[in-house]
Every structure is written in structure tokens, then in C-alpha cells.
Design a protein around this motif. Sequence first.
Motif, short mmCIF file in Angstrom:
data_model
loop_
_atom_site.label_atom_id
_atom_site.label_comp_id
_atom_site.label_asym_id
_atom_site.label_seq_id
_atom_site.Cartn_x
_atom_site.Cartn_y
_atom_site.Cartn_z
N ASP A 1 0.85 -1.19 0.00
CA ASP A 1 0.00 0.00 0.00
C ASP A 1 0.89 1.24 0.00
OD1 ASP A 1 -2.34 1.58 0.13
OD2 ASP A 1 -3.26 0.24 1.60
N GLY A 2 0.24 2.39 0.00
CA GLY A 2 0.94 3.67 0.10
C GLY A 2 0.26 4.54 1.12
N VAL A 3 0.60 5.81 1.12
CA VAL A 3 0.02 6.76 2.06
C VAL A 3 -0.96 7.69 1.35
CG1 VAL A 3 0.56 8.52 3.80
CG2 VAL A 3 2.13 6.62 3.45
N GLY A 4 -0.94 7.69 0.01
CA GLY A 4 -1.85 8.55 -0.73
C GLY A 4 -1.48 10.01 -0.64
N THR A 5 -2.45 10.88 -0.90
CA THR A 5 -2.17 12.31 -0.95
C THR A 5 -2.05 12.95 0.43
OG1 THR A 5 -4.52 12.84 -1.21
CG2 THR A 5 -3.23 12.57 -3.22
N LYS A 6 -2.13 12.14 1.47
CA LYS A 6 -1.75 12.64 2.80
C LYS A 6 -0.32 13.14 2.77
CE LYS A 6 -2.02 11.28 7.70
NZ LYS A 6 -2.40 10.19 8.64
N LEU A 7 0.49 12.55 1.88
CA LEU A 7 1.88 12.98 1.73
C LEU A 7 1.97 14.45 1.33
CD1 LEU A 7 3.66 10.01 -0.08
CD2 LEU A 7 3.93 10.73 2.30
N GLY B 1 5.60 7.46 7.85
CA GLY B 1 6.11 6.09 7.83
C GLY B 1 5.25 5.16 8.66
N ILE B 2 4.72 5.67 9.76
CA ILE B 2 3.79 4.87 10.57
C ILE B 2 2.54 4.59 9.76
CG2 ILE B 2 2.39 4.81 12.68
CD1 ILE B 2 4.47 6.65 13.97
N ASP B 3 2.04 5.60 9.05
CA ASP B 3 0.90 5.40 8.15
C ASP B 3 1.18 4.28 7.17
OD1 ASP B 3 -1.08 7.49 8.83
OD2 ASP B 3 0.49 8.88 8.23
N LEU B 4 2.38 4.31 6.59
CA LEU B 4 2.74 3.34 5.56
C LEU B 4 2.70 1.92 6.11
CD1 LEU B 4 3.76 3.05 2.62
CD2 LEU B 4 6.08 3.08 3.56
N VAL B 5 3.31 1.72 7.27
CA VAL B 5 3.32 0.40 7.89
C VAL B 5 1.91 -0.01 8.28
CG1 VAL B 5 4.17 -0.99 9.82
CG2 VAL B 5 5.69 0.67 8.70
N ALA B 6 1.16 0.93 8.84
CA ALA B 6 -0.19 0.62 9.32
C ALA B 6 -1.10 0.13 8.20
CB ALA B 6 -0.81 1.86 9.98
N MET B 7 -1.03 0.79 7.06
CA MET B 7 -1.92 0.42 5.97
C MET B 7 -1.67 -1.01 5.49
SD MET B 7 -3.85 2.95 5.79
CE MET B 7 -4.77 2.65 4.29
N CYS B 8 -0.43 -1.48 5.63
CA CYS B 8 -0.10 -2.86 5.24
C CYS B 8 -0.33 -3.83 6.38
CB CYS B 8 1.35 -2.93 4.79
SG CYS B 8 1.75 -1.94 3.34
N ALA B 9 0.19 -3.50 7.58
CA ALA B 9 0.13 -4.43 8.71
C ALA B 9 -1.31 -4.68 9.15
CB ALA B 9 0.96 -3.90 9.87
N ASN B 10 -2.14 -3.64 9.15
CA ASN B 10 -3.54 -3.81 9.53
C ASN B 10 -4.28 -4.69 8.53
OD1 ASN B 10 -3.37 -2.28 11.87
ND2 ASN B 10 -4.08 -0.40 10.90
N ASP B 11 -3.85 -4.67 7.28
CA ASP B 11 -4.47 -5.54 6.28
C ASP B 11 -4.06 -7.00 6.47
OD1 ASP B 11 -5.95 -3.61 5.02
OD2 ASP B 11 -4.68 -3.46 3.25
N LEU B 12 -2.93 -7.23 7.10
CA LEU B 12 -2.50 -8.61 7.36
C LEU B 12 -3.22 -9.22 8.55
CD1 LEU B 12 1.37 -8.54 6.78
CD2 LEU B 12 -0.44 -9.14 5.18
N ALA C 1 -11.67 2.39 18.04
CA ALA C 1 -11.54 3.79 17.67
C ALA C 1 -10.32 4.03 16.78
CB ALA C 1 -11.45 4.66 18.92
N SER C 2 -10.50 4.88 15.80
CA SER C 2 -9.37 5.30 14.97
C SER C 2 -8.63 6.42 15.69
CB SER C 2 -9.86 5.79 13.61
OG SER C 2 -10.64 6.97 13.74
N SER C 3 -7.43 6.71 15.20
CA SER C 3 -6.65 7.82 15.76
C SER C 3 -6.93 9.12 15.03
CB SER C 3 -5.15 7.49 15.69
OG SER C 3 -4.77 7.18 14.36
N GLY C 4 -7.77 9.05 14.02
CA GLY C 4 -8.09 10.21 13.20
C GLY C 4 -8.53 9.76 11.83
N ILE C 5 -8.14 10.49 10.81
CA ILE C 5 -8.57 10.17 9.45
C ILE C 5 -7.81 8.96 8.90
CG2 ILE C 5 -8.79 11.11 7.10
CD1 ILE C 5 -9.04 13.84 8.35
N HIS C 6 -6.71 8.62 9.50
CA HIS C 6 -5.83 7.55 9.01
C HIS C 6 -5.28 7.94 7.64
CE1 HIS C 6 -7.25 4.21 12.03
NE2 HIS C 6 -6.72 5.28 12.61
N SER C 7 -5.39 7.13 6.61
CA SER C 7 -4.73 7.47 5.33
C SER C 7 -5.65 7.32 4.13
CB SER C 7 -3.48 6.59 5.15
OG SER C 7 -2.53 6.86 6.14
#
Length: 357
Positions: A65-71, A84-95, A185-191
Motif C-alpha cells: 500500500d501507500g500513504v496517498g495524498t496525505k503525503l 512512515g507509521i501510516d505506511l506500515v499501518a496500511m499494510c500491517a492492519n491488512d495482514l 476507535a481510529s486515531s483520526g482520518i488515518h490514510s
Amino acid sequence: MPQKPLTYADAGVSIDAGNALVKTIGPLARSTARPGADAELGGFGGFFDLKAAGYSDPLLVAANDGVGTKLKLAIEAGRHDGVGIDLVAMCANDLIVQGAEPLFFLDYYATGKLDGDVAAEVVASIAKGCRQAGCALIGGETAEMPGMYANGDYDLAGFCVGAVERESVLTGSEIEAGDVLLGLASSGIHSNGFSLVRRIIAERGWDLGERYPWADGRTLSEVLLEPTRIYVRSLLPLVQEGRIKGLAHITGGGLLENVPRVLPPDRHAFVDSGAWQLPAIFELLREGGALEPQEMLRTFNCGIGMVVVVGSGQAEDVTRALETAGETVFRIGQIEEGPRGCTVNGPNDSWTATHNA
């Protein structure tokens, strides 16, 4: 006149800068070492020893995955310590929603001209995300490509591999009528949804440096750039104990489209939107963009970053375990018989999405 010999640096690529970055990030990678990987960099590929990680009959699960236009917001704000936390989260949470433990991670960082300080800050945040997810950063690629990116821009992609014992894969096949939906609960908008966020900001002329009382005095950019929450450490023990029937990572498509992805063909999820309070940042975006409820529910997580499906008799125990692990948990709905899909009930209306795959 003889032609001046050209170098790679003349074309805009600095091999020395790349080598310096590798030396800088080496200790960051080593900080993510775990059983199965020493997280040393420098080879042409990274190794992982599944036997050393304790697996006997594992299936590998991969996600990227990526981080999208949050970048874009991160670049504009000059804040690179969370993407970078966003980047890991988008992949690790999918696993974890497959029942898999994230084992190792690789990143791809691409830019027009390498800024060592920015790149090091990004990779440091990737390493932090890997530590949160319990996976090793075993490699990656830094690509300097003049002419491909505007000055100061960069892009990120991440690749994560996990493992799950064959008999422990989460398929959702055991989900039945009467099961309970717990929302974490989410921490916010996430990515997800940041193209719409940026459109609203541009049309309303909002100041990213404005501070809000409801955000404890943080600036708008700080609230928007809050890193995606990584749920792996909270969920993995419960998954491995067989106490969870299904998980849905609430990303693009929101609750309406992600919850049905984990349901059997003859099960329908009913969510009560009154079971939790819509966080203030989502209220701000809703008002700023005059967004309809269904658009909110299909674009943003609306405060719920992960949905957990459990048997009704397990709901209280699982809730307590998740709260002990640091999660904020809401009982948001239940499973009933019906076509695979999700219905979100609001105070004045309801919205339904079906899943035919």
C-alpha cells in the motif's frame, strides 16, 4: 573543444547521498529486529527464517500500500515524522484481518532530488511503525529520479509479509446471526480520503496552522497528519486464541464497503451510528464540504478504524482484553441473516451497501 565527461551527479543523482542515507538508516532498521530476522541492511535481498519465528505449517500473506495524498499535506507542513507509521499501518492492519502476524517490511521511497534529512526522518517513522507492528524492516529502495517529481515532493510505498498457521486463517466463514460487532476507535482520518480533505481545505481556504480548542490546541495540520493506528499487537493474541471470528480494516470505502468483505454470502451487518460519537475532525470536514452521510460513510472511517466480529458470548471478555491492550472499544452493531452487505442506521435514515464478490 573536448566534451566534458558527464557524471551521474550531473544528471541530478547523487550516489554519495544515497550511500550516506543507507548508513544513517542502518541503526533504525536494526531497532526492528525480531525472531526470524536480524534486520541488517546492505544485501541484495532480505532473509526471514519462519522456523526461528516459531511457525510449523504457515501460510504467507502479503500486502502492499501507500500513504496517498496525505503525503502532500505532510510535505506542505514540513512534517515527515508520521507518514512512515501510516505506511506500515496500511499494510500491517491488512495482514492482521487475515489472522496473519506481520513478519517483515520493505519500503520504497522515490523523489526527484534526495534530501537526506527528510528521507532519514521518513525512514525513522517507518522503523517506528515496524516496532509498533512487531515486524522487521529488512530492506527497501531509495530512488532518486530527476524530472519525475516536483521539487521537494516524494512518494512512498510499502510491502509487508506475514504468516498464519494454516488452521488459524480468518475467513469469516464461522460468522453467524447474533454475532456482535465491536468498533475500535481510529486515531483520526488515518490514510484515506485525503484528496477530498485537500479539496475541502482549498475551497474553504482553511489555514493549516490554525489551532482548535477541541484538538487540545493542536494545529489543523497536526490533527490531519495524526498517524494511522496500528492494531496488530492488540488483536494478535485474541486472533491466535481463536476468540475472533472476523476483522475488517476500515480504509477506502469506509464502514459500508469494508465490513461486507469479511462476511459469508448469507450474513448482513447492521451498524448503529449512534453507538459512538463522530470525532470533531470529521464533523469539521462534514460541515466544510457539506458532505452527505452516505458520502462520509463511504469515504472516511468516521472514527472506527477496525471492526471486530465476535460471538455474543465473547463480546464482553474480548472488549475487556482490547481495552486492557489500550484500545477504545464500542459495541456498534450485530450480524443478522440476509444478503452479504452492511447497513448503517442513523437517527433519521439508513444506508446500505451490498457486496457481490
